[in-house]
Design an enzyme around this catalytic site. Structure first.
Site, short mmCIF file in Angstrom:
data_model
loop_
_atom_site.label_atom_id
_atom_site.label_comp_id
_atom_site.label_asym_id
_atom_site.label_seq_id
_atom_site.Cartn_x
_atom_site.Cartn_y
_atom_site.Cartn_z
N ARG A 1 -11.44 7.27 3.50
CA ARG A 1 -11.18 6.30 2.43
C ARG A 1 -12.47 5.70 1.85
O ARG A 1 -12.44 4.64 1.25
CB ARG A 1 -10.31 5.16 2.98
CG ARG A 1 -9.01 5.57 3.64
CD ARG A 1 -8.03 4.43 3.63
NE ARG A 1 -6.98 4.49 4.62
CZ ARG A 1 -5.95 5.33 4.62
NH1 ARG A 1 -5.84 6.25 3.67
NH2 ARG A 1 -5.04 5.27 5.58
N CYS B 1 -0.13 4.10 1.66
CA CYS B 1 -0.60 5.06 2.68
C CYS B 1 0.48 5.50 3.66
O CYS B 1 0.39 6.59 4.21
CB CYS B 1 -1.83 4.54 3.40
SG CYS B 1 -1.58 3.03 4.32
N LYS C 1 -12.25 -5.45 2.09
CA LYS C 1 -11.73 -4.53 3.10
C LYS C 1 -12.68 -3.37 3.25
O LYS C 1 -12.90 -2.59 2.31
CB LYS C 1 -10.34 -4.03 2.69
CG LYS C 1 -9.78 -2.99 3.65
CD LYS C 1 -8.36 -2.61 3.27
CE LYS C 1 -7.83 -1.52 4.17
NZ LYS C 1 -6.46 -1.14 3.82
N CYS D 1 -4.10 5.88 0.05
CA CYS D 1 -3.48 4.62 -0.36
C CYS D 1 -2.96 4.63 -1.80
O CYS D 1 -2.62 3.58 -2.34
CB CYS D 1 -4.47 3.48 -0.15
SG CYS D 1 -5.01 3.34 1.56
N CYS E 1 0.86 -1.18 0.00
CA CYS E 1 0.00 0.00 0.00
C CYS E 1 0.89 1.22 0.00
O CYS E 1 2.06 1.14 0.36
CB CYS E 1 -0.90 0.01 1.23
SG CYS E 1 -2.26 1.20 1.09
N LYS F 1 -11.72 -8.06 6.21
CA LYS F 1 -11.13 -7.14 7.19
C LYS F 1 -12.02 -5.95 7.41
O LYS F 1 -12.44 -5.36 6.39
CB LYS F 1 -9.79 -6.70 6.62
CG LYS F 1 -9.09 -5.63 7.38
CD LYS F 1 -7.92 -5.11 6.61
CE LYS F 1 -7.38 -3.91 7.35
NZ LYS F 1 -6.52 -3.11 6.60
C1 PBG Z 1 -3.21 0.06 4.66
C2 PBG Z 1 -3.73 -0.81 5.72
C3 PBG Z 1 -4.56 -0.49 6.81
C4 PBG Z 1 -4.63 -1.65 7.58
C5 PBG Z 1 -3.91 -2.63 6.94
N1 PBG Z 1 -3.36 -2.09 5.79
C6 PBG Z 1 -5.18 0.76 7.25
C7 PBG Z 1 -6.09 1.54 6.41
O1 PBG Z 1 -6.65 1.06 5.43
O2 PBG Z 1 -6.25 2.71 6.76
C8 PBG Z 1 -5.36 -1.75 8.90
C9 PBG Z 1 -4.87 -2.82 9.82
C10 PBG Z 1 -5.28 -2.66 11.23
O3 PBG Z 1 -6.01 -1.73 11.63
O4 PBG Z 1 -4.84 -3.50 12.04
N2 PBG Z 1 -4.07 0.52 3.73
#
Ligand code: PBG
Length: 331
Positions: free
Chosen positions: A221, A121, A196, A129, A119, A252
């Site tokens: 996001r 971010c 996600k 991202c 990613c 997730k």
């Molecule tokens: C990156 C990413 C995120 C998480 C995993 N990869 C955060 C987001 O999308 O802001 C979250 C993982 C967690 O909260 O444990 N994009």
């Protein structure tokens, strides 16, 4: 004396430890756990993260000790989040991430399985991202996919076993698969953050990775992560990723989305991973710290729920304790 019978009893199956152990419907094993690891370029030693007790951000040195410790506890699979020292809007430098993977690989060889979170971010100055358009109001899908594919190749070259794209752009799985195959990395797998959701529960993670979205025109996001109100989008996105070549599909956050895990299970033969994310972990830890639940039993209950829903793989910040806890789990 007249006796009353209850022929439809279920309680005999619950009556004692032996019976509960014998008839358990799902089993947990530390072998299906993945431990997330944060590795930051700018720090000389570990840094604590608010809300994540026991889960430090590592330096490139301390991560080796952390991994050693996890290996001693039966955990050999990792999801690594490199956090670079400088932030930009484009022309990112992936050399720190590369060095993290090559050092871990050099140190531990094939004793570890390394997945790389893919990613931008923690690379972007605006925390999104991917690459934003010039008005900073939307992500430019094709430019982001191009950068991510290139990043994925560099991670594979540095020794990653698996690429885990978490950006949520369209077409990234297909693009990454094509490039990896063309360059001879056909053994490197892809674990897609397929379903996600746009969630409140990533808070502590964003603190750990310095990755909160902060663009003027785009403060969250929602335009690329899935809406909590949209089950169909989650299932369709995951099936799309499978068609593009994903080997493992991830859902997730985890505990709020067991309906998605169970639903997706009926639609695919690919292994499913559930990511018990930072905010979910933090919520549980905070209840435990207040003495309102038993930490160990609560994690085991969460993991049981995820296994029951159909998760084959569990990504947990408490993975390091999984073996000890599961071995002495009370049925
Ligand atoms: C990156 C990413 C995120 C998480 C995993 N990869 C955060 C987001 O999308 O802001 C979250 C993982 C967690 O909260 O444990 N994009």
């Amino acid at each position: 004396m007249e006796k009353i019978f209850y022929p439809l009893t279920r309680r005999r199956l619950r009556a004692g430890t032996h019976m509960r152990e014998l008839t358990a419907d799902v089993r947990l094993s530390h072998k299906s756990f993945i431990q997330p690891l944060f590795v930051e370029e700018a720090i000389p030693t570990t840094r604590a993260v608010k809300g994540l007790p026991g889960v430090p951000v590592d330096s490139s040195q301390s991560v080796l000790r952390n991994i050693e410790n996890k290996l001693n506890n039966g955990i050999s699979k990792f999801l690594v989040f490199p956090v670079p020292a400088s932030k930009k809007e484009k022309d990112f430098d992936f050399s720190f991430a590369r060095s993290v993977f090559s050092e871990i690989r050099e140190h531990f060889g094939d004793d570890v399985w390394l997945a790389a979170d893919l990613c931008l971010c923690s690379y972007t100055s605006h925390g999104h991202c991917g690459i934003l358009d010039k008005h900073q109001v939307k992500l430019v899908n094709h430019l982001t996919v191009e950068v991510l594919s290139n990043y994925a190749l560099q991670l594979a070259q540095a020794g990653a076993d698996c690429i885990a794209p978490s950006d949520m752009m369209d077409g990234r799985i297909g693009a990454i698969r094509t490039l990896l195959d063309a360059m001879g990395y056909d053994d490197v797998s892809i674990m897609s953050y397929a379903a996600k959701f746009s969630s409140q529960f990533y808070g502590p993670f964003r603190d750990a990775c310095h990755s909160s979205p902060n663009a003027k025109g785009l403060g969250n996001r929602k335009s690329y992560q899935i809406s909590p109100l949209n089950r169909k989008d989650a299932i369709a996105s995951a099936i799309r990723d499978e068609k593009e070549g994903a080997d493992i599909l991830m859902v997730k956050p985890a505990t709020l989305y067991t309906d998605i895990i169970a639903g997706l299970k009926r639609e695919t033969f690919k292994p499913l991973a559930a990511y018990h994310v930072s905010g979910e972990y933090a919520a549980l830890e905070s209840l435990a710290a207040q003495g309102l639940l038993n930490r160990e039993a609560a994690h085991l209950e969460v993991w049981s729920a995820l296994a029951r829903a159909g998760a084959d793989i569990i990504i947990s910040y408490a993975a390091g304790q999984a073996k000890v806890w599961i071995d002495k789990m009370e049925y």
